[in-house]
Design a protein around this motif. Structure first.
Motif, short mmCIF file in Angstrom:
data_model
loop_
_atom_site.label_atom_id
_atom_site.label_comp_id
_atom_site.label_asym_id
_atom_site.label_seq_id
_atom_site.Cartn_x
_atom_site.Cartn_y
_atom_site.Cartn_z
N PRO A 293 36.88 53.84 16.59
CA PRO A 293 35.71 53.05 17.34
C PRO A 293 36.06 53.15 18.46
N THR A 294 35.13 53.17 19.81
CA THR A 294 35.23 52.95 21.09
C THR A 294 34.22 51.97 21.85
N PRO A 295 33.97 50.80 21.24
CA PRO A 295 32.69 50.16 21.78
C PRO A 295 32.83 49.79 23.17
N VAL A 296 33.85 49.70 23.73
CA VAL A 296 34.11 49.09 24.98
C VAL A 296 33.56 50.34 25.96
N ASN A 297 34.38 51.30 25.77
CA ASN A 297 33.84 52.64 26.53
C ASN A 297 32.45 52.92 26.44
N VAL A 298 31.97 52.93 25.30
CA VAL A 298 30.54 53.30 25.03
C VAL A 298 29.71 52.33 25.91
N ALA A 299 30.11 50.80 25.97
CA ALA A 299 29.23 49.93 26.48
C ALA A 299 29.21 50.12 27.96
N VAL A 300 30.59 50.41 28.37
CA VAL A 300 30.62 50.93 29.75
C VAL A 300 29.87 52.11 30.19
#
Length: 327
Positions: A293-300
Protein backbone atom coordinates in the motif's frame (compact mmCIF):
# COMPACT_ATOMS: atom_id res chain seq x y z
CA UNK A 1 33.95 16.01 -26.66
CA UNK A 2 31.18 18.43 -27.57
CA UNK A 3 28.13 18.70 -25.34
CA UNK A 4 24.50 19.34 -26.24
CA UNK A 5 22.47 20.13 -23.12
CA UNK A 6 18.86 19.16 -23.85
CA UNK A 7 16.95 21.22 -21.31
CA UNK A 8 18.94 24.27 -20.16
CA UNK A 9 16.97 24.84 -16.96
CA UNK A 10 18.24 24.67 -13.38
CA UNK A 11 20.37 21.53 -13.73
CA UNK A 12 21.13 21.72 -17.44
CA UNK A 13 21.89 25.44 -17.36
CA UNK A 14 24.33 25.06 -14.48
CA UNK A 15 26.10 22.12 -16.13
CA UNK A 16 26.22 23.88 -19.49
CA UNK A 17 27.64 27.18 -18.28
CA UNK A 18 30.19 25.49 -16.02
CA UNK A 19 31.37 23.24 -18.87
CA UNK A 20 31.69 26.29 -21.14
CA UNK A 21 33.74 28.06 -18.47
CA UNK A 22 36.06 25.05 -18.56
CA UNK A 23 36.51 25.61 -22.33
CA UNK A 24 34.31 22.73 -23.42
CA UNK A 25 32.17 23.08 -26.54
CA UNK A 26 28.55 23.48 -25.39
CA UNK A 27 25.24 23.96 -27.16
CA UNK A 28 22.09 24.62 -25.13
CA UNK A 29 18.58 23.41 -26.00
CA UNK A 30 15.70 25.42 -24.53
CA UNK A 31 12.30 26.76 -25.54
CA UNK A 32 10.03 29.77 -25.33
CA UNK A 33 11.01 32.89 -23.42
CA UNK A 34 14.02 31.12 -21.90
CA UNK A 35 15.44 30.36 -25.34
CA UNK A 36 14.78 33.93 -26.48
CA UNK A 37 16.60 35.31 -23.44
CA UNK A 38 19.59 33.00 -23.92
CA UNK A 39 19.90 34.03 -27.55
CA UNK A 40 19.58 37.73 -26.71
CA UNK A 41 21.65 38.00 -23.53
CA UNK A 42 23.28 34.65 -22.84
CA UNK A 43 22.58 32.35 -19.91
CA UNK A 44 23.44 33.73 -16.47
CA UNK A 45 24.20 31.41 -13.56
CA UNK A 46 24.12 33.14 -10.18
CA UNK A 47 26.19 31.36 -7.51
CA UNK A 48 27.25 31.98 -3.90
CA UNK A 49 30.63 33.32 -5.05
CA UNK A 50 29.38 35.46 -7.92
CA UNK A 51 27.68 35.10 -11.28
CA UNK A 52 28.73 34.16 -14.78
CA UNK A 53 27.06 34.72 -18.13
CA UNK A 54 27.85 32.50 -21.11
CA UNK A 55 26.94 33.36 -24.69
CA UNK A 56 26.41 29.91 -26.19
CA UNK A 57 24.76 28.44 -29.24
CA UNK A 58 21.10 27.82 -28.40
CA UNK A 59 18.53 25.69 -30.24
CA UNK A 60 15.00 24.41 -29.71
CA UNK A 61 15.50 21.25 -31.78
CA UNK A 62 18.22 19.52 -33.80
CA UNK A 63 19.65 21.75 -36.52
CA UNK A 64 19.94 20.98 -40.22
CA UNK A 65 23.62 20.01 -40.04
CA UNK A 66 24.68 16.52 -38.89
CA UNK A 67 25.98 16.32 -35.33
CA UNK A 68 29.75 15.84 -34.93
CA UNK A 69 30.66 12.25 -34.08
CA UNK A 70 32.23 13.32 -30.77
CA UNK A 71 28.97 14.83 -29.46
CA UNK A 72 27.56 13.85 -26.07
CA UNK A 73 23.85 14.50 -25.51
CA UNK A 74 23.01 15.40 -21.90
CA UNK A 75 19.29 15.06 -21.19
CA UNK A 76 18.23 17.37 -18.35
CA UNK A 77 14.54 17.90 -19.06
CA UNK A 78 12.10 16.85 -16.36
CA UNK A 79 10.88 13.27 -16.65
CA UNK A 80 7.46 14.18 -18.07
CA UNK A 81 9.26 15.75 -21.06
CA UNK A 82 11.62 12.84 -21.70
CA UNK A 83 9.57 11.11 -24.39
CA UNK A 84 9.32 14.25 -26.51
CA UNK A 85 13.01 15.04 -26.16
CA UNK A 86 14.06 11.50 -27.07
CA UNK A 87 11.81 11.53 -30.13
CA UNK A 88 13.21 14.88 -31.25
CA UNK A 89 16.86 13.80 -31.09
CA UNK A 90 17.00 10.04 -31.75
CA UNK A 91 17.05 10.32 -35.56
CA UNK A 92 19.30 13.37 -35.78
CA UNK A 93 22.00 12.55 -38.37
CA UNK A 94 25.64 12.22 -37.34
CA UNK A 95 28.71 13.11 -39.39
CA UNK A 96 29.97 9.96 -41.09
CA UNK A 97 26.56 8.31 -41.19
CA UNK A 98 24.04 6.89 -38.78
CA UNK A 99 21.87 8.64 -36.21
CA UNK A 100 22.23 9.96 -32.69
CA UNK A 101 20.33 6.98 -31.34
CA UNK A 102 22.76 4.60 -33.02
CA UNK A 103 26.05 6.37 -32.42
CA UNK A 104 26.03 9.02 -29.68
CA UNK A 105 26.13 8.61 -25.89
CA UNK A 106 23.03 9.90 -24.10
CA UNK A 107 23.50 11.06 -20.51
CA UNK A 108 20.33 11.12 -18.38
CA UNK A 109 20.96 13.74 -15.69
CA UNK A 110 17.42 13.67 -14.33
CA UNK A 111 15.41 12.83 -11.24
CA UNK A 112 13.49 9.59 -11.22
CA UNK A 113 14.43 6.14 -12.51
CA UNK A 114 12.15 5.67 -15.53
CA UNK A 115 14.12 7.80 -17.99
CA UNK A 116 16.89 5.29 -18.59
CA UNK A 117 14.58 2.48 -19.66
CA UNK A 118 12.73 4.87 -21.97
CA UNK A 119 16.04 6.08 -23.41
CA UNK A 120 17.39 2.58 -24.02
CA UNK A 121 14.42 1.81 -26.26
CA UNK A 122 15.80 4.42 -28.67
CA UNK A 123 19.46 5.05 -27.81
CA UNK A 124 22.08 2.29 -27.77
CA UNK A 125 24.44 4.03 -25.34
CA UNK A 126 22.79 5.36 -22.15
CA UNK A 127 24.62 6.81 -19.13
CA UNK A 128 22.55 7.60 -16.00
CA UNK A 129 23.57 10.38 -13.63
CA UNK A 130 22.48 10.71 -10.02
CA UNK A 131 22.02 14.46 -9.68
CA UNK A 132 22.77 16.29 -6.44
CA UNK A 133 22.74 19.86 -7.70
CA UNK A 134 20.70 22.44 -5.76
CA UNK A 135 19.63 24.97 -8.39
CA UNK A 136 16.55 26.97 -9.37
CA UNK A 137 15.21 28.28 -12.67
CA UNK A 138 12.29 30.71 -12.42
CA UNK A 139 13.19 33.59 -14.75
CA UNK A 140 14.11 33.48 -18.46
CA UNK A 141 17.84 33.50 -19.05
CA UNK A 142 18.74 33.02 -15.39
CA UNK A 143 19.63 30.04 -13.20
CA UNK A 144 20.46 30.25 -9.49
CA UNK A 145 22.87 27.55 -8.28
CA UNK A 146 23.24 27.34 -4.49
CA UNK A 147 25.74 24.48 -4.30
CA UNK A 148 28.96 25.24 -2.40
CA UNK A 149 31.94 24.77 -2.39
CA UNK A 150 31.19 22.60 -5.44
CA UNK A 151 28.04 23.34 -7.45
CA UNK A 152 26.95 19.70 -7.41
CA UNK A 153 27.80 16.01 -7.22
CA UNK A 154 27.05 13.97 -10.34
CA UNK A 155 27.51 10.20 -10.10
CA UNK A 156 27.76 8.67 -13.57
CA UNK A 157 27.80 5.13 -14.98
CA UNK A 158 26.26 2.99 -17.71
CA UNK A 159 22.76 1.61 -18.02
CA UNK A 160 21.79 -1.01 -17.03
CA UNK A 161 25.09 -1.35 -15.14
CA UNK A 162 28.84 -0.97 -15.22
CA UNK A 163 31.02 1.93 -16.35
CA UNK A 164 33.27 2.60 -19.33
CA UNK A 165 35.74 5.04 -20.88
CA UNK A 166 32.92 7.34 -21.95
CA UNK A 167 31.85 7.70 -18.31
CA UNK A 168 35.41 8.45 -17.28
CA UNK A 169 35.87 11.04 -20.03
CA UNK A 170 32.61 12.82 -19.17
CA UNK A 171 33.46 12.69 -15.46
CA UNK A 172 36.84 14.28 -16.20
CA UNK A 173 35.15 17.16 -18.03
CA UNK A 174 32.60 17.61 -15.23
CA UNK A 175 35.43 17.64 -12.70
CA UNK A 176 37.26 20.29 -14.74
CA UNK A 177 34.01 22.30 -14.63
CA UNK A 178 34.04 22.23 -10.81
CA UNK A 179 31.65 19.36 -10.10
CA UNK A 180 32.31 16.29 -8.00
CA UNK A 181 31.81 13.48 -10.53
CA UNK A 182 32.34 9.93 -9.20
CA UNK A 183 32.14 7.10 -11.74
CA UNK A 184 30.01 4.29 -10.34
CA UNK A 185 29.28 0.82 -11.68
CA UNK A 186 26.15 0.83 -9.48
CA UNK A 187 24.85 4.28 -10.41
CA UNK A 188 21.22 3.08 -10.36
CA UNK A 189 21.56 2.23 -6.66
CA UNK A 190 22.40 5.89 -6.10
CA UNK A 191 19.51 7.01 -8.30
CA UNK A 192 17.03 4.91 -6.31
CA UNK A 193 18.39 6.47 -3.12
CA UNK A 194 17.87 9.90 -4.65
CA UNK A 195 14.34 8.87 -5.65
CA UNK A 196 13.50 8.29 -2.00
CA UNK A 197 14.77 11.80 -1.18
CA UNK A 198 12.74 13.25 -4.05
CA UNK A 199 9.46 11.82 -2.68
CA UNK A 200 9.24 14.93 -0.53
CA UNK A 201 9.35 17.22 -3.58
CA UNK A 202 5.61 16.93 -4.09
CA UNK A 203 4.90 17.69 -0.43
CA UNK A 204 7.05 20.81 -0.65
CA UNK A 205 5.32 21.89 -3.85
CA UNK A 206 1.94 21.50 -2.16
CA UNK A 207 2.64 22.78 1.34
CA UNK A 208 5.76 24.93 1.10
CA UNK A 209 8.23 24.72 3.97
CA UNK A 210 5.67 23.90 6.67
CA UNK A 211 5.40 20.12 6.14
CA UNK A 212 4.44 17.90 9.08
CA UNK A 213 7.26 15.50 9.94
CA UNK A 214 4.80 12.60 10.00
CA UNK A 215 3.99 13.11 6.31
CA UNK A 216 7.66 13.24 5.35
CA UNK A 217 8.29 10.02 7.27
CA UNK A 218 5.27 8.24 5.78
CA UNK A 219 6.01 9.14 2.18
CA UNK A 220 9.56 7.83 2.50
CA UNK A 221 8.57 4.73 4.50
CA UNK A 222 6.19 3.73 1.71
CA UNK A 223 9.01 4.18 -0.78
CA UNK A 224 11.42 2.04 1.23
CA UNK A 225 8.80 -0.69 1.60
CA UNK A 226 7.99 -0.68 -2.13
CA UNK A 227 11.68 -0.90 -3.12
CA UNK A 228 12.22 -3.72 -0.62
CA UNK A 229 9.26 -5.67 -2.01
CA UNK A 230 10.64 -5.20 -5.53
CA UNK A 231 14.13 -6.30 -4.46
CA UNK A 232 15.66 -2.99 -5.56
CA UNK A 233 18.85 -1.84 -3.83
CA UNK A 234 19.31 1.80 -2.87
CA UNK A 235 21.70 3.98 -0.93
CA UNK A 236 20.91 5.06 2.62
CA UNK A 237 20.76 8.65 3.90
CA UNK A 238 23.87 7.91 5.99
CA UNK A 239 25.82 6.70 2.95
CA UNK A 240 24.72 9.71 0.91
CA UNK A 241 25.64 12.15 3.68
CA UNK A 242 29.08 10.58 4.00
CA UNK A 243 29.55 10.74 0.22
CA UNK A 244 28.69 14.44 0.04
CA UNK A 245 30.58 15.33 3.21
CA UNK A 246 31.63 18.96 2.98
CA UNK A 247 31.88 18.80 -0.81
CA UNK A 248 28.36 19.93 -1.73
CA UNK A 249 26.31 22.02 0.63
CA UNK A 250 24.04 25.01 0.06
CA UNK A 251 24.67 28.70 0.56
CA UNK A 252 22.43 31.69 -0.11
CA UNK A 253 22.84 33.62 -3.35
CA UNK A 254 22.47 37.38 -2.88
CA UNK A 255 21.30 36.66 0.68
CA UNK A 256 18.49 34.41 -0.54
CA UNK A 257 18.24 30.70 0.24
CA UNK A 258 17.05 28.29 -2.43
CA UNK A 259 13.36 28.84 -3.08
CA UNK A 260 12.29 25.23 -3.57
CA UNK A 261 12.92 21.94 -5.34
CA UNK A 262 12.16 20.94 -8.90
CA UNK A 263 8.44 20.15 -8.41
CA UNK A 264 7.93 23.37 -6.44
CA UNK A 265 9.54 25.28 -9.32
CA UNK A 266 7.14 23.74 -11.84
CA UNK A 267 4.15 24.95 -9.82
CA UNK A 268 5.75 28.34 -9.19
CA UNK A 269 6.39 28.86 -12.90
CA UNK A 270 2.99 27.50 -13.94
CA UNK A 271 4.51 25.18 -16.52
CA UNK A 272 1.36 23.03 -16.74
CA UNK A 273 3.05 19.78 -15.73
CA UNK A 274 5.28 18.30 -13.03
CA UNK A 275 7.45 15.23 -12.52
CA UNK A 276 5.31 13.89 -9.65
CA UNK A 277 4.06 10.89 -11.64
CA UNK A 278 7.69 9.82 -12.16
CA UNK A 279 8.66 10.31 -8.50
CA UNK A 280 5.77 9.46 -6.16
CA UNK A 281 4.20 7.69 -9.13
CA UNK A 282 7.16 5.31 -9.34
CA UNK A 283 6.44 4.21 -5.76
CA UNK A 284 2.73 3.88 -6.54
CA UNK A 285 3.65 1.68 -9.52
CA UNK A 286 5.99 -0.56 -7.51
CA UNK A 287 3.44 -0.77 -4.72
CA UNK A 288 0.74 -1.97 -7.10
CA UNK A 289 3.10 -4.46 -8.74
CA UNK A 290 4.20 -5.97 -5.43
CA UNK A 291 1.17 -5.59 -3.15
CA UNK A 292 2.49 -2.74 -0.99
CA UNK A 293 0.00 0.00 0.00
CA UNK A 294 1.24 3.51 -0.86
CA UNK A 295 -1.67 5.83 0.05
CA UNK A 296 0.45 8.89 0.84
CA UNK A 297 2.42 8.77 -2.40
CA UNK A 298 -0.78 8.25 -4.39
CA UNK A 299 -2.45 11.19 -2.61
CA UNK A 300 0.56 13.42 -3.31
CA UNK A 301 0.33 12.49 -7.00
CA UNK A 302 -3.38 13.33 -7.12
CA UNK A 303 -2.97 16.56 -5.17
CA UNK A 304 -0.11 17.87 -7.32
CA UNK A 305 -2.03 17.08 -10.50
CA UNK A 306 -5.01 18.92 -9.03
CA UNK A 307 -2.80 21.90 -8.13
CA UNK A 308 -1.60 22.05 -11.74
CA UNK A 309 -5.14 21.70 -13.11
CA UNK A 310 -6.66 24.29 -10.77
CA UNK A 311 -3.63 26.61 -10.87
CA UNK A 312 -3.08 26.41 -7.14
CA UNK A 313 0.17 28.19 -6.38
CA UNK A 314 3.30 26.54 -4.99
CA UNK A 315 2.90 25.96 -1.26
CA UNK A 316 -0.80 26.95 -1.26
CA UNK A 317 -2.52 23.55 -1.18
CA UNK A 318 -4.62 23.14 2.02
CA UNK A 319 -3.05 20.62 4.41
CA UNK A 320 -6.48 19.47 5.59
CA UNK A 321 -7.46 18.69 2.01
CA UNK A 322 -4.31 16.61 1.47
CA UNK A 323 -4.93 14.73 4.69
CA UNK A 324 -8.50 13.97 3.52
CA UNK A 325 -7.14 12.62 0.25
CA UNK A 326 -4.74 10.35 2.14
CA UNK A 327 -7.52 9.05 4.39
Amino acid sequence: MRYVIIGAGAVGGTIGVRLAQADRDVTLVARGAHLDAIRARGLTVRQPDGEATARLAALDRPGDEPLPADTVLILTVKSQDTAGALAAWVDAPVVGGGTAGERLPLVTAQNGVANERAALRLFADVHPVCVWLPATHLDPGVVVANGYPHPGMLHIGRYPGGADDTDRAIAADLTAAGFVAPVRTDVLRWKYGKLLSNLGNGLQALLGRDIPDALVERVRAEGVAALAAAGIAHTSPEEEKAERGDLVGQRPVDDEARSGGSTWQSLARGTGSTEVDHLNGEIALLGRLHGVPTPVNVAVQRAVRRAVRERIGAGAFPLAELQKMIA
